[in-house]
Design an enzyme around this catalytic site. Structure first.
Site, PDB file in Angstrom:
ATOM      1  N   LEU A  86     -81.626 -63.783  45.408  1.00 29.95           N
ATOM      2  CA  LEU A  86     -82.189 -62.235  46.176  1.00 29.95           C
ATOM      3  C   LEU A  86     -82.198 -60.652  45.940  1.00 29.95           C
ATOM      4  O   LEU A  86     -80.695 -60.875  45.148  1.00 29.95           O
ATOM      5  CB  LEU A  86     -81.820 -61.937  47.467  1.00 29.95           C
ATOM      6  CG  LEU A  86     -81.653 -63.980  48.052  1.00 29.95           C
ATOM      7  CD1 LEU A  86     -81.418 -63.777  49.474  1.00 29.95           C
ATOM      8  CD2 LEU A  86     -83.007 -64.141  48.283  1.00 29.95           C
ATOM      9  N   GLY A 131     -80.241 -67.255  44.854  1.00 26.36           N
ATOM     10  CA  GLY A 131     -81.309 -68.212  44.620  1.00 26.36           C
ATOM     11  C   GLY A 131     -81.870 -67.635  43.998  1.00 26.36           C
ATOM     12  O   GLY A 131     -82.576 -69.205  44.229  1.00 26.36           O
ATOM     13  N   ASN A 154     -72.734 -68.589  44.828  1.00 28.15           N
ATOM     14  CA  ASN A 154     -71.831 -67.371  44.734  1.00 28.15           C
ATOM     15  C   ASN A 154     -71.946 -66.479  45.538  1.00 28.15           C
ATOM     16  O   ASN A 154     -70.872 -65.207  45.367  1.00 28.15           O
ATOM     17  CB  ASN A 154     -71.709 -66.973  43.465  1.00 28.15           C
ATOM     18  CG  ASN A 154     -73.605 -66.000  43.100  1.00 28.15           C
ATOM     19  OD1 ASN A 154     -74.035 -65.805  44.035  1.00 28.15           O
ATOM     20  ND2 ASN A 154     -72.941 -64.966  41.995  1.00 28.15           N
ATOM     21  N   GLU A 155     -72.551 -66.615  47.098  1.00 30.58           N
ATOM     22  CA  GLU A 155     -72.860 -65.784  47.550  1.00 30.58           C
ATOM     23  C   GLU A 155     -71.028 -65.074  48.477  1.00 30.58           C
ATOM     24  O   GLU A 155     -71.212 -63.956  48.730  1.00 30.58           O
ATOM     25  CB  GLU A 155     -73.250 -66.236  49.355  1.00 30.58           C
ATOM     26  CG  GLU A 155     -74.894 -66.186  48.728  1.00 30.58           C
ATOM     27  CD  GLU A 155     -75.597 -67.375  48.178  1.00 30.58           C
ATOM     28  OE1 GLU A 155     -76.649 -67.470  48.527  1.00 30.58           O
ATOM     29  OE2 GLU A 155     -74.658 -68.289  47.433  1.00 30.58           O
TER      30      GLU A 155
END
Length: 280
Positions: A86, A131, A154-155
């Protein structure tokens, strides 16, 4: 608007169909011999998923299915990146209207990909965090090019949380325990590790090899009735599809509440500054 271009390569004729979306963010090429469409994301430098790219991707996926493609291979026209995930600039210091439009575009693009009835595979030719990993996971089959590139959600490393529906896909692909450990660490996996975990199905020596292996997967359904295959796919994925359809608005509101928290915005600002320093 659809533009058709005829290409001749190696004695074979291909029809290149480019969907006009304001800019060439996504390009679709049909292999005339197999009837398979190759959909390439083309938003330099890293295919970060902003509202426009997500919208163009949704359009391209649905048009391929409507145009009776035998299957879709999702890949990137960039040499070392599948998708960086994203676009953080869509989430940092944005107003509610822009944030809402962006998140709905994300939901819609995912639903379009996840509910395709025709076979769809990912030729992952570069880095695929967050994303980007979501796009790959939401296909049926994943081929990852060998090398230094990594894939994963990996957020948590960015101080944010992946949405419930994205985590659910991860759990379905990896199994609960492996997914939980990976999500908590925001772990990224190199090709061999991704293959071992089942995050990808095959490795390839380069992009061309990855595309060929994806074609082989799609062509393996040649003698299987399309209606039965498509209905079975939707039934297998039905629980998560229905959850999203029933909870889209609540999911948007949850995102808006979370992303506007001062600590989350501060974390995004820090990451943006970090990226700028790396580019200097």
């Amino acid at each position: 608007m659809t533009i058709l271009k005829t290409l001749i390569a190696g004695g074979q004729v291909y029809f290149r169909r480019c969907y006009a979306t304001g800019s060439k963010l996504v390009e679709t090429t049909r292999d005339n011999d197999t009837g398979i469409d190759i959909i390439s994301m083309a938003r330099a430098p890293v295919n970060s998923l902003n509202t426009e790219l997500l919208g163009a991707l949704k359009t391209s996926l649905l048009q391929s299915q409507e145009n009776r493609s035998k299957g879709i291979i999702l890949t990137s026209s960039l040499p070392t990146v599948f998708s960086a995930g994203l676009d953080i600039m869509e989430m940092y210091n944005s107003d509610v209207k822009r944030l809402t439009t962006f998140w709905r575009a994300f939901q819609d693009a995912w639903l379009a990909l996840y509910t395709l009835q025709i076979p769809v595979a990912a030729a992952i030719n570069g880095s695929s965090p967050a994303g980007g990993c979501m796009l790959a996971m939401s296909t049926e089959y994943r081929v990852f090019v060998e090398g230094k590139h990594t894939i994963g959600l990996n957020e948590t490393q960015l101080g944010i949380v992946a949405p419930k529906w994205l985590m659910e896909v991860y759990i379905l692909v990896l199994g609960y325990r492996q997914a939980e450990k990976a999500l908590l660490k925001g772990a990224m996996f190199k090709p061999e590790a991704a293959l071992q975990m089942g995050l990808v199905d095959e490795l390839a020596k380069d992009k061309a090899d990855a595309i060929e292996k994806c074609k082989n997967y799609i062509l393996s359904f040649k003698n299987i009735p399309a209606n039965g295959r498509g209905a079975t796919k939707l039934e297998v994925r039905n629980d998560l599809i229905q959850w999203m359809k029933e909870n889209q608005e609540a999911d948007v509101n949850k995102f808006l509440t979370y992303i506007q928290l001062p600590k989350v915005q501060a974390g995004l600002k820090f990451y943006i500054e970090h990226l700028k320093q790396k580019q200097q």
